[in-house]
Design a protein around this motif. Structure first.
Motif, PDB file in Angstrom:
ATOM      1  N   ASN A 246       0.687  -1.144   0.044  1.00  0.00           N
ATOM      2  CA  ASN A 246       0.090   0.169   0.141  1.00  0.00           C
ATOM      3  C   ASN A 246       1.102   1.183   0.173  1.00  0.00           C
ATOM      4  O   ASN A 246       1.734   1.229   0.916  1.00  0.00           O
ATOM      5  N   ILE A 247       0.658   2.097  -0.934  1.00  0.00           N
ATOM      6  CA  ILE A 247       1.461   3.330  -1.096  1.00  0.00           C
ATOM      7  C   ILE A 247       1.650   4.365   0.064  1.00  0.00           C
ATOM      8  O   ILE A 247       2.852   4.635   0.495  1.00  0.00           O
ATOM      9  N   VAL A 248       0.554   4.262   0.787  1.00  0.00           N
ATOM     10  CA  VAL A 248       0.526   5.220   1.855  1.00  0.00           C
ATOM     11  C   VAL A 248       1.442   4.303   2.885  1.00  0.00           C
ATOM     12  O   VAL A 248       2.181   5.200   3.589  1.00  0.00           O
ATOM     13  N   ALA A 249       1.096   3.319   3.277  1.00  0.00           N
ATOM     14  CA  ALA A 249       2.006   2.445   4.329  1.00  0.00           C
ATOM     15  C   ALA A 249       3.512   2.660   4.047  1.00  0.00           C
ATOM     16  O   ALA A 249       4.341   2.808   4.849  1.00  0.00           O
ATOM     17  N   LYS A 250       3.733   2.644   2.803  1.00  0.00           N
ATOM     18  CA  LYS A 250       5.204   2.474   2.366  1.00  0.00           C
ATOM     19  C   LYS A 250       5.810   3.795   2.555  1.00  0.00           C
ATOM     20  O   LYS A 250       7.159   3.647   3.117  1.00  0.00           O
ATOM     21  N   MET A 251       5.145   4.888   2.201  1.00  0.00           N
ATOM     22  CA  MET A 251       5.564   6.294   2.525  1.00  0.00           C
ATOM     23  C   MET A 251       5.739   6.358   4.059  1.00  0.00           C
ATOM     24  O   MET A 251       6.735   7.039   4.355  1.00  0.00           O
ATOM     25  N   ASN A 252       4.795   6.113   4.612  1.00  0.00           N
ATOM     26  CA  ASN A 252       4.695   6.392   6.121  1.00  0.00           C
ATOM     27  C   ASN A 252       6.006   5.574   6.885  1.00  0.00           C
ATOM     28  O   ASN A 252       6.400   6.119   7.915  1.00  0.00           O
ATOM     29  N   ALA A 253       6.255   4.406   6.342  1.00  0.00           N
ATOM     30  CA  ALA A 253       7.663   3.843   6.842  1.00  0.00           C
ATOM     31  C   ALA A 253       8.950   4.510   6.473  1.00  0.00           C
ATOM     32  O   ALA A 253      10.027   3.907   7.007  1.00  0.00           O
ATOM     33  N   ALA A 254       8.966   5.375   5.664  1.00  0.00           N
ATOM     34  CA  ALA A 254      10.339   5.855   5.106  1.00  0.00           C
ATOM     35  C   ALA A 254      10.179   7.260   5.508  1.00  0.00           C
ATOM     36  O   ALA A 254       9.241   8.164   5.860  1.00  0.00           O
ATOM     37  N   SER A 255      11.579   7.890   5.426  1.00  0.00           N
ATOM     38  CA  SER A 255      11.715   9.413   5.513  1.00  0.00           C
ATOM     39  C   SER A 255      12.008   9.794   4.100  1.00  0.00           C
ATOM     40  O   SER A 255      13.126   9.413   3.698  1.00  0.00           O
ATOM     41  N   ILE A 269       2.892   2.327  -8.893  1.00  0.00           N
ATOM     42  CA  ILE A 269       1.872   2.361 -10.024  1.00  0.00           C
ATOM     43  C   ILE A 269       2.457   1.164 -10.951  1.00  0.00           C
ATOM     44  O   ILE A 269       1.810   0.311 -11.272  1.00  0.00           O
ATOM     45  N   ASP A 270       3.755   1.141 -11.336  1.00  0.00           N
ATOM     46  CA  ASP A 270       4.141   0.211 -12.112  1.00  0.00           C
ATOM     47  C   ASP A 270       4.109  -1.219 -11.581  1.00  0.00           C
ATOM     48  O   ASP A 270       3.488  -2.257 -12.241  1.00  0.00           O
ATOM     49  N   GLU A 271       4.106  -1.483 -10.325  1.00  0.00           N
ATOM     50  CA  GLU A 271       4.238  -2.692  -9.517  1.00  0.00           C
ATOM     51  C   GLU A 271       2.743  -2.988  -9.380  1.00  0.00           C
ATOM     52  O   GLU A 271       2.063  -4.307  -9.710  1.00  0.00           O
ATOM     53  N   ALA A 272       1.886  -2.371  -8.690  1.00  0.00           N
ATOM     54  CA  ALA A 272       0.476  -2.515  -8.477  1.00  0.00           C
ATOM     55  C   ALA A 272      -0.390  -2.825  -9.548  1.00  0.00           C
ATOM     56  O   ALA A 272      -1.335  -3.715  -9.480  1.00  0.00           O
TER      57      ALA A 272
END
Length: 691
Positions: A246-255, A269-272
């Motif tokens: 999930n793109i939001v979850a991935k962004m939330n886990a990174a800086s 987008i490419d992968e999903a």
């Protein structure tokens, strides 16, 4: 263009009229020159039957070659006087429907027709102050035929299920079509997402600390029906969360900074979508085959606000905004948009916040915890800076300044009036366009709900109309019949054209005097005159509605066709709306139906419900329901308060507590019970009507 057929949808009406007894129609006779005192208009002194000084100035010459002055009837109403043989005296105070009726309600003997909300006109009709039009339907062949063709309209204006009473003439700003749409700076989306390789920029900002958390799945797959890129068919694609996360979850886990966020979104987008969008990843949001959802939008908004250097060359850009950030009437579009984003019914209802669930039971969004959970998510977006600063502190920022200064990215509004800024406020290469409504999880009564595109923003009977004052026409059959004739004429083929386009002088003609027409949604509709088109841009900057109401005097009530408006829509506006229209036609965007549907969840709630006088008096006691969830310009709305401030606002501590606050402390339980009683009676009435 020279097809001389005039409005196939109106010809049906003509055929029905022909089959109606002309003897009964002829009974609506009255003395030539009968005076009608009209307390009617739209919402300001500029939008009444007569010109005000602010529009006419020292005198204004229109495309018909006539110069009009303050106090003169507008062209549409000059023509109605000629056609019907009546005289109009405008007593309109220049108010909204609510305030106009409130001004006259204790002095109705001074007016013959009055503007009001459908609810108020029905309430006062039941109290004996407004004429029951239904008693005269056999004398009104055009109006009667229209109601027979559109039974849901009849239900929406029925004020009493015992008598079938109708107390107002309905107003349609288009009918059975989408109303509001998401609009984006699509050139920004393309700049961020499209192309080979990685996104690069000399500078960007760091993403704000994450507050928003995902609402879409974080694992598994879901299938979505989309229209093919060429607009010819429907195909099914998958969102593969197992592969992409999930793109939001991935962004939330990174800086992340803005550049890194864009590249993370590109990879997602490419992968999903398994490469479905290729190097034109922007089509996820802006294409005919768009399939975006709220989490993907949040990711995009994060990329937008973190990359102002790329998008507008400054250090700041705003994400979501409203048309006028200091105007509650426009700010409420933010919670309407929330309903579409998070799959919540009742936030764009035709009446209050009411909707019908899968069991046929009436519900109130103000008493549904789901509505407050959606506002909670909007508040999370606001905390991240994804909603404009001007919305948060109610400054006077508007769409125009947002676009002409490259400040804002997106809002939710009417297509024609907002895409006009492509001509007036944007530069070459810049593009502000309507985009597909989002995919969301909707609990439509099917097991587990469904991921689909659904919009509650669907045109039906509007909440305003015109009624006939019983005290005004009492004892004067000429006045009564003239007022009824006006309503009936407005639903005739000629009247429908006049009330949308204005007089013939503003319409393009063939050499034989017939209208030049074009195909609009499968129907031949008149083309406006070249001089009208030029004048609309000169006097109203391309805003059809403002031009029609302020200069022509049309579209103030009755049935407004979108065909005139479409001709005045900027090419970019036509492009975006065209994609949405194709999706609706092919069934990938669902919407409420103007009918009693097999699954009641899809039935559009009527604009008015037939509550009795006693019931209306009881409903009026629950004033906080309207004052705390107000839709007017200077009002308060707790949904908006929650978007800005979270649950710290009055009466709120959680979604469940907020819903309970309305139910228990604001009279919501009693209000909904009374509305349900009326809805039950209306369903019974419909069942008998259909026999």
């Amino acid at each position: 263009m020279k097809n001389t057929r005039i409005l196939s949808w109106l010809l049906v009406v003509m055929m029905l009229v022909t089959m109606t007894s002309f003897a009964s129609a002829a009974e609506l006779t009255y003395a030539e020159g009968t005076l009608l005192r009209m307390a009617t208009g739209y919402n300001s002194t500029k939008t009444g039957l007569t010109f005000d000084a602010g529009v006419a100035g020292e005198g204004v010459t229109l495309a018909d070659g006539i110069t009009y002055h303050a106090g003169d009837l507008k062209p549409t109403w000059v023509e109605v006087e000629k056609v019907l043989g009546v005289k109009f005296e405008s007593l309109y105070q220049g108010n909204s429907a609510t305030k106009e009726f409130d001004f006259w309600k204790d002095r109705l003997e001074e007016v013959d027709m009055v503007s009001g909300t459908a609810a108020k006109l029905t309430e006062y009709g039941e109290a004996g102050s407004i004429v029951n039009i239904a008693e005269y339907l056999d004398m009104m062949p055009n109006f009667k035929a229209y109601l027979e063709q559109n039974p849901i309209v009849r239900l929406s204006i029925t004020g009493n299920t015992d008598t079938g009473a109708i107390y107002f003439s309905p107003y349609f700003d288009g009918v059975n079509d989408i109303e509001r749409m998401p609009l984006m700076r699509v050139d920004w989306v393309q700049k961020l997402l499209d192309g080979e390789g990685e996104f690069t920029a000399e500078a960007s900002n760091a993403l704000a600390a994450a507050v928003y958390t995902p609402v879409m799945p974080t694992a598994g797959k879901i299938e979505i029906d989309v229209v093919t890129l060429d607009g010819t068919a429907v195909e099914t694609i998958a969102k593969d969360y197992d592969k992409a996360g999930n793109i939001v979850a991935k962004m939330n886990a990174a800086s992340l900074d803005g550049v890194q966020a864009v590249n993370m979104l590109r990879t997602y987008i490419d992968e999903a979508y398994n490469g479905y969008y290729g190097t034109q990843r922007s089509n996820l949001f802006i294409g005919q085959n768009a399939a975006w959802d709220v989490d993907e939008l949040v990711a995009l908004l994060r990329c937008v606000v973190a990359n102002p250097q790329t998008l507008n060359g400054t250090d700041s850009v705003q994400g979501l905004f409203s048309r006028e950030d200091d105007n509650n009437q426009r700010r409420i579009d933010m919670f309407r948009f929330a309903g579409t984003l998070f799959g919540v019914r009742g936030l764009e209802s035709r009446q209050d916040f009411l909707w019908i669930d899968e069991t046929g039971t009436l519900r109130d969004a103000r008493q549904d915890a789901a509505a407050y959970k959606a506002m909670e998510k909007m508040n999370e977006m606001a905390q991240e800076g994804l909603i404009s600063k001007s919305f948060m502190d109610t400054s006077k920022e508007s769409t125009k300044t947002m676009l002409e200064n490259d400040l804002g990215f997106m809002h939710y509004d009417y297509n024609q009036t907002q895409t006009v800024y492509n001509k007036t406020s944007l530069q070459d290469g810049e593009k502000y366009m309507a985009v597909m409504v989002p995919v969301a999880h909707w609990e439509d009564g099917t097991e587990g709900g469904v991921f689909m595109r659904f919009t509650e923003s669907w045109r039906s009977v509007k909440t305003d109309g015109w009624g006939i004052s019983k005290a005004g026409v009492e004892g004067n059959q000429d006045k009564l019949y003239a007022a009824l004739k006006l309503i009936d004429y407005a639903y005739s083929p000629e009247g429908m054209i006049l009330m949308s386009y204005g007089p013939d002088a503003f319409i393009k003609k063939n050499a034989d005097g017939s209208y030049v027409t074009f195909n609009f949604n499968g129907t031949e509709m008149p083309v406006i005159a070249d001089a009208t088109f030029d004048e609309l841009w000169d006097k109203a900057s391309g805003n059809y509605t403002n031009y029609a109401r302020q200069y022509l005097g049309s579209t103030l009530s009755f049935a407004k066709s979108q065909a005139f408006e479409y001709q005045c829509t900027h090419e970019v506006g036509k492009e975006g709306a065209g994609k949405i229209s194709v999706a609706i036609a092919l069934g990938t965007i669902k919407h409420p139906e103007l009918a009693i549907t097999e699954n009641p969840w899809y039935t559009s709630v009527p604009t008015v419900l037939p509550n009795t006088v006693v019931e209306n008096n009881m409903i009026n006691e629950f004033a906080d329901l309207s004052t705390k969830y107000n839709m007017a310009k200077g009002g308060q709305n707790l949904f908006i308060d929650q978007i800005v401030n979270g649950y710290a606002v009055e009466g709120m501590g959680s979604a469940d507590e907020s819903a309970a606050y309305v139910t228990d402390s604001l009279g919501g339980m009693q209000y909904l019970f009374l509305k349900q009683e009326a809805w039950t009676r209306l369903q019974d009435y419909y069942a008998n009507l259909a026999k």
